[in-house]
Design a protein around this motif. Structure first.
Motif, PDB file in Angstrom:
ATOM      1  N   UNK A 194       0.939  -1.430   0.145  1.00  0.00           N
ATOM      2  CA  UNK A 194       0.075  -0.102   0.005  1.00  0.00           C
ATOM      3  C   UNK A 194       1.031   1.368  -0.080  1.00  0.00           C
ATOM      4  N   UNK A 195       1.954   1.209   0.640  1.00  0.00           N
ATOM      5  CA  UNK A 195       2.954   2.455   0.878  1.00  0.00           C
ATOM      6  C   UNK A 195       3.611   2.721  -0.366  1.00  0.00           C
ATOM      7  N   UNK A 196       3.932   1.559  -1.129  1.00  0.00           N
ATOM      8  CA  UNK A 196       4.711   1.800  -2.364  1.00  0.00           C
ATOM      9  C   UNK A 196       3.709   2.017  -3.545  1.00  0.00           C
ATOM     10  N   UNK A 197       2.560   1.502  -3.316  1.00  0.00           N
ATOM     11  CA  UNK A 197       1.351   2.053  -4.358  1.00  0.00           C
ATOM     12  C   UNK A 197       1.186   3.747  -4.303  1.00  0.00           C
ATOM     13  N   UNK A 198       1.056   3.956  -3.217  1.00  0.00           N
ATOM     14  CA  UNK A 198       0.563   5.559  -3.025  1.00  0.00           C
ATOM     15  C   UNK A 198       1.908   6.412  -3.440  1.00  0.00           C
TER      16      UNK A 198
END
Length: 309
Positions: free
Chosen positions: A89-93
Motif C-alpha cells: 500500500x505504501x509503495x502504491x501510494x
C-alpha cells in the motif's frame, strides 16, 4: 566578486541546512505547518508569472508520463503485495500520487520547462482525483468515505492550490502589467520560499514518524522507508529517460519524481493502513535530498560558466 561567491555558497547550502534544521526542530513544527499552503501558493504565483495560456498544451510527453505513473503504481503494488500488504500500500501510494504543486518551481530553478511540468501537474492531479477513490477503495482496508465525498475533498485540497495562482498570474498580466513584470523579474524569491517550506515539511514528517513509532512497527517502517526510496529513485530515473526522448530531461524527472506527498499522506490515512503513510512521509525526505543535490550541482555548473577562462 568575493561577495557574490559567498552569496552563491550560502544559496547552495540553504536546502540541506533547511532539511537538517527541520529535523532538529521538529517538536515545534505544529506551530508552522499552517504556513505551507501559503508558501506553495506564493511560489506558484511567482513561477506562473513566467507563463502564458498557450504554454499549457498536453502532448505525447505528458501522456507517456501519465501512463508510466499508473503502470508503476500497479506494478509496485503487485510485486510487494504477497510479501507485506502494508508495504504494498505504501509503495502504491508513492507511485500513484500526482506531481507536487511545487514541482514547476524546482523545475524552473534547474533550467527545465516550467510550462511542461505545470501542465503535467494539472493533468496528473485531475486523473488522481477521478481514479484515486476507486483504486484506493479497491485495495484499502477501511474505505468508509464515499466516492462523491472523497472526490470533493481531493478537489478542494488540490485544485485551488494549483489553479488560483495561475488565474491570479494571468489576471495580473492583463490588468496590472507593471506588478506582473516586477514579480516576473524576481524569480529567485521562489528559491527562498522553497527553503522555508522545506524546513517546515521535513520537520512535520519527522514529527509524524516519531509520533507513530512503536517497537513492533520498526521493521515495517524501515521497509516502507526503503520502498519509498526505491520508488523515488525509479521515478526520477524513468522520468528523465522519458524526458530525454522528448528533449525534456529535467522536466521529465521532476514531473514523475517530485510528488504531492501531503496529499499522499492524507490518502494513506483515509483509505489504507495508517502505517502505510510512513512511505509518503519518507518520500518527502528522499525527493528533497535529490532536489537539493540537483540544485547544488546546477548552481555549481552555473558558477563554473560565469568564471573567467
Amino acid at each position: 566578486m568575493r561577495l557574490a561567491i559567498k552569496r552563491s555558497n550560502i544559496k547552495t547550502l540553504m536546502l540541506p541546512i533547511a532539511m537538517v534544521g527541520g529535523a532538529l526542530f521538529y517538536p515545534w513544527m505544529g506551530y508552522l505547518t499552517f504556513l505551507s499552503p501559503y508558501l506553495i501558493f506564493m511560489m506558484l504565483l511567482i513561477t506562473y508569472c513566467k507563463l502564458t495560456p498557450s504554454d499549457f498544451k498536453p502532448d505525447r510527453f505528458e501522456m507517456t508520463l501519465l501512463l508510466s505513473q499508473i503502470l508503476l503504481a500497479g506494478l509496485g503494488y503487485g510485486l510487494t503485495f504477497f510479501w507485506n500488504r502494508t508495504l504494498a500500500e505504501g509503495v502504491f501510494i508513492c507511485f500513484f500520487i500526482p506531481t507536487a504543486t511545487a514541482a514547476p518551481v524546482i523545475t524552473g530553478m534547474l533550467g527545465g520547462s516550467i510550462s511542461k511540468v505545470a501542465t503535467y501537474s494539472l493533468l496528473s492531479n485531475s486523473v488522481v482525483a477521478v481514479l484515486g477513490p476507486l483504486l484506493l477503495a479497491a485495495i484499502g482496508e477501511h474505505a468508509e468515505i464515499t466516492f462523491g465525498e472523497s472526490f470533493r475533498l481531493i478537489l478542494m485540497q488540490v485544485f485551488p492550490l494549483i489553479l488560483l495562482p495561475l488565474v491570479l498570474a494571468l489576471a495580473m498580466k492583463r490588468f496590472t502589467p507593471a506588478l506582473h513584470e516586477k514579480i516576473t523579474s524576481h524569480q529567485q524569491l521562489s528559491f527562498y520560499l522553497w527553503a522555508v517550506s522545506l524546513f517546515i515539511v521535513v520537520g512535520s514528517c519527522t514529527s509524524f514518524a516519531i509520533t507513530h513509532w512503536t517497537p513492533e512497527s520498526t521493521w515495517t517502517m524501515l521497509l516502507l522507508a526503503a520502498g519509498a526510496l526505491i520508488a523515488c529513485l525509479l521515478q526520477f530515473k524513468i522520468g528523465r529517460k522519458i524526458g530525454t526522448r522528448f528533449s525534456q530531461t529535467v522536466s521529465g524527472g521532476q514531473a514523475l519524481g517530485q510528488k504531492n506527498t501531503v496529499l499522499a499522506v492524507w490518502l494513506a490515512l483515509t483509505y489504507l493502513n495508517p502505517l502505510a503513510s510512513i512511505a509518503p512521509a519518507s518520500y518527502v525526505a528522499w525527493q528533497n535530498i535529490i532536489n537539493s543535490w540537483q540544485l547544488i550541482r546546477h548552481q555549481s555548473s552555473l558558477e563554473r560558466r560565469r568564471e573567467p577562462c
